[in-house]
Design an enzyme around this catalytic site. Structure first.
Site, PDB file in Angstrom:
ATOM      1  N   GLU A  16      -1.528  -9.212   3.528  1.00  0.00           N
ATOM      2  CA  GLU A  16      -1.386  -9.799   4.864  1.00  0.00           C
ATOM      3  C   GLU A  16      -2.701 -10.297   5.441  1.00  0.00           C
ATOM      4  O   GLU A  16      -2.711 -11.227   6.247  1.00  0.00           O
ATOM      5  CB  GLU A  16      -0.726  -8.804   5.832  1.00  0.00           C
ATOM      6  CG  GLU A  16      -1.524  -7.541   6.168  1.00  0.00           C
ATOM      7  CD  GLU A  16      -1.265  -6.371   5.220  1.00  0.00           C
ATOM      8  OE1 GLU A  16      -0.893  -6.631   4.059  1.00  0.00           O
ATOM      9  OE2 GLU A  16      -1.451  -5.212   5.631  1.00  0.00           O
ATOM     10  N   CYS A  19       0.837  -1.200   0.000  1.00  0.00           N
ATOM     11  CA  CYS A  19       0.000   0.000   0.000  1.00  0.00           C
ATOM     12  C   CYS A  19       0.877   1.257   0.000  1.00  0.00           C
ATOM     13  O   CYS A  19       1.439   1.594  -1.028  1.00  0.00           O
ATOM     14  CB  CYS A  19      -0.983  -0.047   1.154  1.00  0.00           C
ATOM     15  SG  CYS A  19      -2.473   0.890   0.790  1.00  0.00           S
ATOM     16  N   HIS A  28      -3.524  -5.106   0.501  1.00  0.00           N
ATOM     17  CA  HIS A  28      -2.916  -5.631   1.733  1.00  0.00           C
ATOM     18  C   HIS A  28      -2.995  -7.154   1.752  1.00  0.00           C
ATOM     19  O   HIS A  28      -3.960  -7.723   2.274  1.00  0.00           O
ATOM     20  CB  HIS A  28      -3.651  -5.084   2.962  1.00  0.00           C
ATOM     21  CG  HIS A  28      -3.441  -3.628   3.179  1.00  0.00           C
ATOM     22  ND1 HIS A  28      -2.459  -3.127   3.990  1.00  0.00           N
ATOM     23  CD2 HIS A  28      -4.080  -2.558   2.649  1.00  0.00           C
ATOM     24  CE1 HIS A  28      -2.510  -1.807   3.978  1.00  0.00           C
ATOM     25  NE2 HIS A  28      -3.487  -1.434   3.176  1.00  0.00           N
TER      26      HIS A  28
END
Ligand code: GLN
Length: 544
Positions: A519, A390, A517
């Site tokens: 993650e 990001c 993102h």
């Protein structure tokens, strides 16, 4: 539907979320479908406007919900996908009740915390608990409800009352109350003290809830006499007192609870032995890893690892898959900037130069951004593996534009609204007046623009990937041609073909950055591809 309500006493930070998720894993191993609800007794509608500094990371769901980081624990432990409604906040309940009042739903009545708020809480729980969260489309068998905060807080009182009533609404036999407490150790012989737990249980019982299970956080396993004393003074069976003592890694927690007979205490038995075997394998694999991989995390809340919780988890998943022991060097981005305090500056640069790989995670605001640009440029020009997430993509682009395209002074309009030649700009569709829930949020497709590239291979050659987003700014579309001509290729774009999602430099060991993102969708045993690529490259292993 069986409800497992997890509350906490004595103090926060006892690992209530990990305990609750671990109980969920055991229920799943008993062959049950599990979902979860996290209750946060604050007045914010959601976590979207809260600082990670105060509250830890903002977790993002597929539906764009910006929620408490505990929902990340549930998604990772139970391998489920939750919705924004799985995070109940005081802001949401009150908004709902006040809206109903304005509509005239309670015409003639005085609208009160009891029964209107408490009823709304119970309705919410019953509704959300029945929604499928594992993609099967069928209703779950078990709902874990985690009550945030500590029992006795003013904010959580209406929820404790709602949950007290709830046991009568759905049947006492269908609700299990689990109270998580602390057993501190004192004195030279290490005496395990039970009084704080006695007090918190008394408080809970005073509010009308009798715990069925006690889970006690302590440094060492509970002694038999401690267990007996807790049972006697806290009105629970001796077999219902569990200890969650220090373990080398969190994958041990479900195993530790099952070793003490948790499933049997709930009248259940493990059916899917394979699931717990997987956890056992992961727990022991992680314990045995010795060869290190050193990743520099360049952020701005580096004293507080909760602010980057999912990024750390995703790195751990990747390191586990790459058979490496993960070492994270935390770098304050500001310390990399010229003019920062000399000792901190030197230490930060030494750390950056000593790292096997560099990660710049997401972020907001100008503080530290110049340091992040320097970190990305260091990685690019020294062939050090780099993953930007990001803001980490945006700073990589800014650094490249400045130093390769010669666009001196370029930045993002987030940091300089009047920048004459911005490399990163505000996305046209975003609200300029409202900050809550107005970013480009949630799961969106990224389409690969090339048949073959490193990151596409890491994603198994897929034509497109769905990942979660949370941003207001994007790479300036007017610059793309020039950036690409100079070697910064945008290999993934959104469905319009305009918005940049993934960039890569082919002529580099690993220079990848993503606007989304990744993650949030990483799982133990299923590492997120961009993270896996970083760890493989950083540890000198071949990439697919
Ligand atoms: N602040 C940047 C934006 O809003 C990056 C956001 C992020 O890293 N999550 O686009």
């Amino acid at each position: 539907m069986r409800y497992i309500v997890v509350s906490g006493g004595v103090l926060s930070g006892l690992g209530k979320g990990v305990t609750a998720s671990s109980i969920g894993v055991l229920m799943k191993a008993c062959g049950l479908k599990v979902t979860s609800i996290k209750i946060d007794p604050y007045l914010n509608s959601d976590a979207g406007t809260m600082s990670p500094f105060e509250h830890g990371e903002v977790f993002v769901l597929d539906d764009g919900g910006e929620v408490d980081l505990d929902l990340g624990n549930y998604e990772r432990f139970l391998d489920i996908s939750l919705e924004r409604d799985n995070n109940l906040t005081t802001g949401k309940v009150y908004s709902k009740v006040i809206e109903a009042e304005r509509r005239g739903d309670y015409l003639g009545k005085t609208v009160q915390v009891v029964p209107h708020i408490t009823d709304a809480v119970q309705d919410w729980i019953e509704d959300v608990a029945h929604r499928s969260s594992d993609g099967s489309g069928t209703s779950p068998d078990v709902c874990i409800i985690e009550l945030g905060g500590t029992v006795g807080d003013i904010e959580s009182a209406p929820y404790v009352e709602a949950l007290r009533q709830f046991q009568f609404r759905v049947g006492r036999e269908n609700v299990t109350f689990v109270h998580v407490s602390l057993v501190p150790v004192m004195g030279p012989v290490g005496e395990q003290k039970t009084k704080p737990t006695q007090h918190t249980v008394k408080e809970l019982m005073g509010l009308g809830i009798t715990p069925d299970l006690l889970v006690c956080r302590s440094s060492a396993p509970l002694h038999e006499e401690t267990r007996a004393k807790l049972a006697a003074f806290c009105h629970v069976a001796p077999t219902a007192v569990f200890s969650t003592h220090d373990v080398p890694n969190i994958y041990h927690v479900p195993l530790m609870l099952e070793e003490q007979g948790l499933c049997a205490t709930l009248g259940l038995s493990v059916q899917d032995g394979g699931l717990l075997d997987d956890w056992r394998r992961m727990a022991h694999h992680l314990d045995k890893l010795t060869e290190e991989v050193r990743i520099a995390m360049v952020g701005k809340y580096t004293d507080l690892s909760d602010a980057y919780l999912s990024v750390i988890k995703a790195l751990q998943h990747a390191a586990m898959a790459a058979n490496r022991r993960l070492v994270i060097d935390w770098l304050e981005a500001e310390h990399l900037e010229p003019g920062s305090e000399p000792a901190a500056h030197d230490e930060a640069w030494a750390m950056l130069k000593g790292a096997d790989g560099v990660l710049v995670p997401g972020g907001f605001g100008a503080r530290g951004v110049e340091g992040k640009i320097l970190a990305a440029e260091h990685a690019r020009t020294n062939n050090v593996p780099y993953l930007g997430i990001c803001l980490g993509l945006q700073v990589a682009t800014i650094g490249f534009a400045r130093n390769v395209l010669g666009m001196e002074g370029t930045t993002s309009t987030e940091f300089d609204e009047d920048c004459p030649n911005p490399a990163v700009i505000f996305m046209p569709e975003i609200s300029t007046t409202h900050l809550g829930g107005t970013m480009r949020l949630g799961s969106r497709p990224t389409l690969f623009q090339v048949d073959d590239c490193r990151i596409r291979r890491l994603y198994g050659g897929a034509a497109s990937v769905d990942e979660r987003h949370r941003h207001r700014f994007e790479v300036n579309p007017d610059l793309i041609e020039r950036l690409e001509a100079a070697g910064l290729t945008f290999v993934g774009k959104d469905e319009t073909g305009q918005r940049c999602e993934i960039l890569e430099i082919a002529d580099h060991p690993y220079f990848v950055a993503v606007q989304y993102h990744p993650e949030f969708k990483s799982r133990p045993g299923r590492a997120s591809p961009p993270f896996l690529g970083l760890v493989l490259a950083a540890s000198g292993q071949p990439l697919p």
